[in-house]
Motif scaffolding. Structure first.
Motif, short mmCIF file in Angstrom:
data_model
loop_
_atom_site.label_atom_id
_atom_site.label_comp_id
_atom_site.label_asym_id
_atom_site.label_seq_id
_atom_site.Cartn_x
_atom_site.Cartn_y
_atom_site.Cartn_z
N ALA A 169 0.83 -1.21 0.00
CA ALA A 169 0.00 0.00 0.00
C ALA A 169 0.86 1.26 0.00
CB ALA A 169 -0.93 -0.01 1.21
N PHE A 170 1.91 1.28 0.81
CA PHE A 170 2.79 2.46 0.86
C PHE A 170 3.55 2.65 -0.46
CE2 PHE A 170 3.31 2.55 5.79
CZ PHE A 170 2.07 3.17 5.88
N ALA A 171 3.96 1.55 -1.10
CA ALA A 171 4.66 1.66 -2.38
C ALA A 171 3.76 2.31 -3.43
CB ALA A 171 5.12 0.28 -2.85
N ILE A 172 2.49 1.92 -3.46
CA ILE A 172 1.55 2.55 -4.39
C ILE A 172 1.35 4.02 -4.03
CG2 ILE A 172 -0.86 2.53 -5.17
CD1 ILE A 172 -0.81 -0.53 -4.77
N GLY A 173 1.31 4.34 -2.73
CA GLY A 173 1.18 5.73 -2.31
C GLY A 173 2.36 6.59 -2.77
N ILE A 174 3.58 6.04 -2.69
CA ILE A 174 4.76 6.78 -3.15
C ILE A 174 4.67 7.05 -4.65
CG2 ILE A 174 7.27 6.61 -3.51
CD1 ILE A 174 7.41 5.10 -0.85
N TRP A 175 4.24 6.06 -5.40
CA TRP A 175 4.09 6.23 -6.85
C TRP A 175 3.10 7.36 -7.17
CZ3 TRP A 175 -0.30 4.73 -9.98
CH2 TRP A 175 -0.08 4.86 -11.34
N LEU A 176 1.98 7.39 -6.45
CA LEU A 176 0.99 8.46 -6.67
C LEU A 176 1.54 9.82 -6.26
CD1 LEU A 176 -2.20 6.59 -5.35
CD2 LEU A 176 -1.65 7.12 -7.74
N LEU A 177 2.29 9.88 -5.16
CA LEU A 177 2.84 11.14 -4.69
C LEU A 177 3.87 11.70 -5.67
CD1 LEU A 177 3.59 12.25 -1.15
CD2 LEU A 177 5.49 12.36 -2.76
N VAL A 178 4.73 10.82 -6.19
CA VAL A 178 5.75 11.28 -7.15
C VAL A 178 5.09 11.84 -8.40
CG1 VAL A 178 7.61 10.48 -8.67
CG2 VAL A 178 7.57 9.77 -6.27
N ARG A 179 4.04 11.19 -8.85
CA ARG A 179 3.32 11.70 -10.03
C ARG A 179 2.79 13.11 -9.80
NH1 ARG A 179 -1.05 7.88 -12.66
NH2 ARG A 179 -1.03 9.69 -14.04
N ARG A 180 2.27 13.35 -8.59
CA ARG A 180 1.74 14.68 -8.27
C ARG A 180 2.86 15.69 -8.07
NH1 ARG A 180 -3.18 16.44 -6.25
NH2 ARG A 180 -3.15 18.72 -6.22
N LEU A 181 3.97 15.25 -7.48
CA LEU A 181 5.08 16.15 -7.20
C LEU A 181 5.69 16.70 -8.48
CD1 LEU A 181 6.74 17.31 -4.85
CD2 LEU A 181 8.23 15.31 -5.02
#
Length: 443
Positions: free
Chosen positions: A201-213
């Motif tokens: 779950a956290f790995a998917i969260g990091i992927w989403l955050l990087v896309r937004r960043l």
């Protein structure tokens, strides 16, 4: 109510509610995670409970660094220096991730002496060993995600961190029963499955955050070496005491677990569930400690001390009233809450007792947490560290240990509650006097 107070309340609500929902989701899945593990039996739940103090220690390091991130960047933005804010964001995001990886490696290598010291016996340590590797991976991914949240919060965006906390929590909840209990002919991974669910779950969260960043111009590629020389001193000045402040709770949790371990495996399991419930019940306070410091940091950078006082008074009233009301409701509902969280009758009885005493005391504990968080944002990191020490090692632990010695689990319950009340009252009184002196000096 004046217009100014009404406006502050509205702004505080807008900054805090996304974080409150995110914290509720994040801590909710952790509580449900423990409830799933409780269905595996008392020993797996006790094994997970022994890992809580070390997980809290890891979180303490990352939160201490996150405090420094938010404080430095928000002050820089308050002084209208966007270029330096970009450089700071880059340094703390990547440097912090590397430091946390080193800490995870140390935790893995030192697991046997650490868990032995906490009181885990040989069969329990065997369960812990299978769980601890994936849990450390999940902790590292969670730290990277938290540093990203801190960057967004420093820029005044609390909505994205709140949304991502909800998304990762829902993913974790969906994966938990699948990976713990399995499906069809596959029997699942048991206790380690809970850690793998969190890591995914956290790995998917990091992927989403990087896309937004990528859509924000908040990071820099140039001038980083010079920024390291200029900012390492201020960063250590804030992050050092902040980390020590944040490391005190896990150290205290280790000592508390050691005290409770002397009362038996059932007591440790009940204490572990109560610890999960504690963090969930403090969701509003935790959200305030995330949303308020960047705001206070900008006010600090602009020298606006009257606004700082108004914000703190409003936040303190909100936290105290909410926690007291919730504590009373939870104390009345304690038997039913305990049944929902545990299938073992002995654990249920001891958990219900802990809930009745501890939950109402969090109204004062919440004040202490707000004061420590605000002190870091306002340039008083040493004071925050001393307040954390006072709360845990002068008020909380002595009362808990005395209660355990006098009356077992019942004594642990009222002793911990008494420690929270003493800590909150002392911290708020000290902070109010310090703030008044600072305002007089500014005038």
């Amino acid at each position: 109510m004046t217009e100014s107070t009404s406006s502050l309340r509205r702004q505080l609500w807008q900054q805090t509610w996304p974080m409150a929902i995110g914290v509720l989701a994040l801590l909710g899945f952790q509580l449900v995670d423990s409830a799933f593990i409780a269905r595996l039996g008392t020993q797996p739940l006790a094994a997970q409970s022994f890992t809580f103090p070390l997980s809290f220690l890891i979180i303490g390091v990352q939160v201490g660094m996150g405090i420094a991130i938010a404080a430095l960047i928000s002050r820089t933005l308050g002084a209208d220096d966007m270029a330096r804010a970009r450089r700071l964001g880059t340094l703390v995001l990547f440097g912090g991730s590397a430091l946390m990886a080193v800490l995870m490696l140390i935790m893995w290598l030192a697991q046997t002496p650490l868990f032995t010291l906490l009181g885990a016996d040989t069969p329990t340590r065997a369960l812990i060993r299978a769980y601890w590797g994936p849990q450390l991976l999940a902790n590292w991914l969670g730290a990277v995600l938290y540093f990203g949240y801190s960057l967004f919060r420093a820029h005044g965006d609390t909505r994205l961190p709140g949304k991502l906390m909800v998304v990762t929590s829902l993913l974790n909840l969906g994966l938990d029963p699948l990976l713990i209990f399995g499906v069809g002919d596959w029997s699942g991974w048991g206790l380690p499955g809970a850690a793998w669910a969190t890591a995914i779950a956290f790995a998917i969260g990091i992927w989403l955050l990087v896309r937004r960043l990528r859509s924000h111009d908040w990071l820099a590629r140039h001038g980083l070496r010079r920024e390291v020389r200029e900012s390492s001193g201020p960063f250590v000045t804030i992050a050092g005491p902040a980390m020590v402040s944040q490391l005190m709770p896990p150290l205290s949790a280790m000592l508390a677990t050691w005290v409770v371990a002397g009362l038996g495996e059932t007591a440790v399991a009940a204490w572990g569930l109560a610890s999960r419930l504690e963090t969930l019940s403090l969701m509003v306070v935790l959200a305030l400690t995330m949303s308020l410091p960047p705001w206070l940091g900008r006010c600090y950078g602009a020298g606006d001390w009257p606004r700082i006082e108004a914000l703190m008074m409003l936040a303190a009233r909100t936290a105290a009233i909410w926690q007291l009301g919730l504590g009373i409701v939870m104390a009345v509902a304690a038997p039913w809450v305990a049944v929902a969280l545990s299938g073992n009758p002995e654990i249920r009885d001891e958990l219900a007792m802990l809930i009745r005493w501890l939950l109402p005391s969090y109204s004062l504990l919440g004040l202490c947490m707000l004061v420590v968080s605000a002190s870091n944002a306002l340039g008083w990191p040493m004071r925050a560290m001393l307040l954390s020490f006072m709360r845990l090692f002068v008020c909380y632990l002595p009362c808990l240990a005395l209660g355990a010695w006098l009356a077992g689990v019942f004594g642990v319950a009222w002793g911990a509650a008494l420690g929270n009340v003493l800590a909150g009252g002392l911290a708020w009184g000290i902070f109010r006097r310090s703030l008044k002196r600072r305002m007089a000096t500014a005038e």
